[in-house]
Design an enzyme around this catalytic site. Structure first.
Site, short mmCIF file in Angstrom:
data_model
loop_
_atom_site.label_atom_id
_atom_site.label_comp_id
_atom_site.label_asym_id
_atom_site.label_seq_id
_atom_site.Cartn_x
_atom_site.Cartn_y
_atom_site.Cartn_z
N CYS A 188 13.43 11.22 7.02
CA CYS A 188 13.33 10.81 8.43
C CYS A 188 14.66 11.02 9.14
O CYS A 188 14.70 11.28 10.34
CB CYS A 188 12.88 9.35 8.52
SG CYS A 188 13.95 8.23 7.61
N LYS A 231 0.88 -1.18 0.00
CA LYS A 231 0.00 0.00 0.00
C LYS A 231 0.92 1.23 0.00
O LYS A 231 1.41 1.66 1.04
CB LYS A 231 -0.88 -0.04 1.25
CG LYS A 231 -2.26 0.53 1.12
CD LYS A 231 -2.40 1.99 0.85
CE LYS A 231 -2.07 2.96 1.94
NZ LYS A 231 -1.92 4.34 1.43
N GLU A 259 9.14 1.71 11.16
CA GLU A 259 10.19 2.71 10.91
C GLU A 259 9.49 4.07 10.93
O GLU A 259 8.73 4.38 10.02
CB GLU A 259 10.84 2.48 9.54
CG GLU A 259 11.53 1.14 9.39
CD GLU A 259 12.77 1.01 10.25
OE1 GLU A 259 13.32 2.03 10.69
OE2 GLU A 259 13.18 -0.13 10.50
N GLU A 279 8.68 16.76 15.05
CA GLU A 279 9.15 16.55 13.68
C GLU A 279 8.43 17.51 12.74
O GLU A 279 7.24 17.36 12.49
CB GLU A 279 8.89 15.10 13.25
CG GLU A 279 9.55 14.75 11.94
CD GLU A 279 9.23 13.34 11.48
OE1 GLU A 279 8.07 12.92 11.59
OE2 GLU A 279 10.15 12.67 10.98
P1 NAD Z 1 1.86 8.47 7.39
O1 NAD Z 1 2.01 7.74 8.66
O2 NAD Z 1 0.82 9.52 7.27
O3 NAD Z 1 1.58 7.47 6.17
C1 NAD Z 1 2.45 6.42 5.82
C2 NAD Z 1 1.66 5.35 5.08
O4 NAD Z 1 0.72 4.79 5.98
C3 NAD Z 1 0.85 5.86 3.89
O5 NAD Z 1 0.87 4.89 2.86
C4 NAD Z 1 -0.53 6.00 4.48
O6 NAD Z 1 -1.56 5.93 3.51
C5 NAD Z 1 -0.57 4.81 5.40
N1 NAD Z 1 -1.55 4.89 6.50
C6 NAD Z 1 -2.02 6.00 7.12
N2 NAD Z 1 -2.92 5.65 8.07
C7 NAD Z 1 -3.00 4.30 8.07
C8 NAD Z 1 -3.75 3.34 8.81
N3 NAD Z 1 -4.62 3.70 9.76
N4 NAD Z 1 -3.58 2.04 8.53
C9 NAD Z 1 -2.69 1.65 7.59
N5 NAD Z 1 -1.99 2.50 6.83
C10 NAD Z 1 -2.12 3.81 7.07
O7 NAD Z 1 3.31 9.06 7.05
P2 NAD Z 1 3.72 10.00 5.85
O8 NAD Z 1 3.25 11.38 6.10
O9 NAD Z 1 3.35 9.32 4.56
O10 NAD Z 1 5.32 9.93 5.95
C11 NAD Z 1 6.09 10.80 6.68
C12 NAD Z 1 6.56 10.15 7.98
O11 NAD Z 1 7.28 8.97 7.67
C13 NAD Z 1 7.52 11.03 8.77
O12 NAD Z 1 7.18 10.97 10.12
C14 NAD Z 1 8.87 10.36 8.53
O13 NAD Z 1 9.83 10.59 9.53
C15 NAD Z 1 8.48 8.93 8.44
N6 NAD Z 1 9.51 8.16 7.75
C16 NAD Z 1 10.27 7.30 8.50
C17 NAD Z 1 11.30 6.58 7.89
C18 NAD Z 1 12.15 5.62 8.67
O14 NAD Z 1 12.81 4.80 8.05
N7 NAD Z 1 12.19 5.70 9.99
C19 NAD Z 1 11.53 6.73 6.51
C20 NAD Z 1 10.73 7.62 5.80
C21 NAD Z 1 9.71 8.33 6.43
#
Ligand code: NAD
Length: 488
Positions: A287, A178, A253, A388
């Site tokens: 991140c 997804k 992550e 963040e």
């Molecule tokens: P997000 O949590 O909003 O979304 C991430 C993914 O999860 C998307 O595909 C979204 O559609 C899905 N999602 C959202 N709600 C969900 C639910 N209830 N059930 C299942 N899936 C769901 O994050 P974002 O805004 O897309 O990404 C940014 C964040 O990601 C930042 O906090 C960043 O630090 C983090 N990030 C972490 C790493 C790492 O390796 N630690 C790497 C990249 C990004």
């Protein structure tokens, strides 16, 4: 040959390209122009049911293939990505507003490298046998889990998707992925490439749509055995709770608020170069970004001047030009969130050293840009030093002693990465050990080796990806002890 972007980006289920069964659609916006360029299938439980069925049908034969045979498909997919780097880079840049140079030179080749890495790794991922005396064979198998979910964010869409699906598939699982609804294009193109590579139908399924809709359905589905998630901490916490209730394997992550710490004895020119990349590459939407810059008091003014000098030639603008260093941020809402943090910092008494505003590359631009912003003068408890922001905003703080640097570094709820700049090996060793982070770089930033564990502590995550860690996550250990009568 490059593919034409479909008007409605389809799901990929059982080897076929299908619109959402119930007709759900979302607009997809190009952040650099603010224009809708396509629509996205917004999947529902009906699509998930199809994907589960396709995946489960494909799983036994896929798991029964020799690792070398699964690897052949993965190598082919990696080769096809490499053969289409400019196309993937253009799609990713349009979809996310990222500066094309970084996507073309680093991120798309990295996606191919991730897939190739796990294609090779699985060949060497041996089962263990344990000496247990005569008439006994005692060994441990690592079996695939079955249907697994891979959920990825928008900041590195293709790279992070490949980092999950490659080990999952290599280990013999079947995947329902997804991707983020904000950046679906390269996942769609990857599904075309998987079809071209002859990957058996149902082995990889890609469902598009909203996190709260199809994402929620996917994590809750009883036949999904494991969830590999990269995204925000709030979403991760929710996924952990859903996984815990059903005792699913979960790997998280999550976010970061990473310190980049500069001691007076550091190579300041190199540290300043790294601080600019860590703060502003991908518009700070990494991140691992160094959003907190901790600088020893005695070199504070000098180091600040080095940063400001570098930002004079930092190119903010049209992401499709190779000379651009920083493009747009992902969405209008995200731009407003970033600007909101800057306004709050100002209200709290911060001094904006440079930037601080939204930006228009041309008079009629409707894109979502934020200037690279350096802030000083806020205590480490302030929101900008704790939360963040995930934008091109770096906050400068000072310290006088090593224990003070450590206290500030460890003051947030996050613990993803840290970057320490010093020529003193003893200090580098002490600080690396005491810093609460999953990844520490000394005199460098974001130098990655695919064999090493990747992940965070505290609210930055749970579990590790990379190297054997991902293959262990995507397999279950089974110990078998066979004893028999008679001659050994
Ligand atoms: P997000 O949590 O909003 O979304 C991430 C993914 O999860 C998307 O595909 C979204 O559609 C899905 N999602 C959202 N709600 C969900 C639910 N209830 N059930 C299942 N899936 C769901 O994050 P974002 O805004 O897309 O990404 C940014 C964040 O990601 C930042 O906090 C960043 O630090 C983090 N990030 C972490 C790493 C790492 O390796 N630690 C790497 C990249 C990004």
């Amino acid at each position: 040959m490059a593919s034409k972007i479909p008007e409605i980006i389809p799901n990929y289920i059982g080897g076929e390209f299908l619109p959402a069964k119930e007709g759900g659609k979302l607009d997809v916006v190009a952040p650099a122009t603010g224009k809708i360029y396509a629509q996205l299938s917004n999947s529902s439980e009906a699509d998930l049911a199809l994907a589960i069925q396709a995946a489960e049908s494909a799983q036994p034969a896929w798991a029964d293939l020799k690792p070398e045979e699964r690897a052949k498909y993965l190598f082919k997919i990696a080769d096809l990505i490499d053969a289409n780097i400019p196309e993937f880079a253009n799609l990713e840049s349009m979809d996310t507003g990222k500066a094309i140079r970084f996507v073309e030179d680093i991120e798309v080749p990295r996606a191919a490298a991730n897939i190739r890495f796990y294609a090779s790794a699985i060949i060497h991922f041996a089962s263990e046998s344990h000496a247990a005396g005569a008439n006994v064979i005692n060994f441990t198998r690592r079996d695939p889990l079955g249907v697994v979910a891979c959920i990825s964010p928008w900041n590195f869409p293709l790279h992070l998707l490949s980092w999950k699906i490659a080990p999952a598939l290599a280990a013999g699982n079947v995947v329902i992925a997804k991707p983020s609804e904000l950046s679906p294009l390269t996942a769609w193109r990857l599904s075309e490439i998987c079809q071209e590579a002859g990957l058996p139908a149902g082995v990889l399924n890609i469902l598009h749509g909203e996190g709260g809709g199809i994402g929620e359905a996917l994590i809750s589905h009883p036949r999904v055995k494991a969830i590999s998630f990269t995204g925000g901490t709030a979403t991760g916490r929710h996924i952990a709770s859903v996984g815990a209730a059903k005792l699913k394997k979960v790997s998280l992550e999550l976010g970061g608020k990473n310190p980049l710490i500069v001691f007076a004895d550091a190579n300041l020119e190199k540290a300043a170069d790294a601080a600019i990349r860590a703060g502003f590459q991908n518009a700070g939407q990494i991140c691992l970004c160094g959003s907190r810059l901790l600088i020893e008091q005695s070199i504070y003014d000098k180091f600040k001047a080095l940063l400001l000098k570098r930002l004079e030639t930092w190119n903010l603008g049209n992401p499709s030009e190779r000379s651009t260093d920083q493009g747009a941020v992902i969405s209008k809402a995200h731009r407003e969130k970033i600007l909101g943090y800057i306004d709050r910092a100002k209200a709290d008494g911060a001094k904006i050293l440079t930037g601080g505003k939204s930006y228009k590359p041309s008079a009629d631009s409707q894109g979502f840009f934020v200037e690279p912003t350096l802030i000083e003068g806020l205590a480490c408890e302030n929101a900008i030093n704790q939360e963040e922001v995930f934008g091109p905003v770096v906050s400068l703080q000072t310290f006088k002693t090593e224990p003070e640097a450590l206290r500030i570094a460890n003051s947030t709820k996050y613990g993803l990465s840290a970057s320490i700049w010093t020529q003193d090996i003893g200090r580098a060793s002490r600080m690396s050990k005491a810093i609460e982070a999953g990844i520490v770089w000394v005199n460098c930033w974001n130098v990655r080796d695919l064999r090493t564990p990747f992940g965070g502590v505290k609210e930055s995550g749970m579990g590790r990806e990379g190297g054997w860690e991902s293959l262990r996550f995507f397999t279950e250990a089974k110990n078998i002890c066979i004893q028999w009568e008679g001659q050994a």
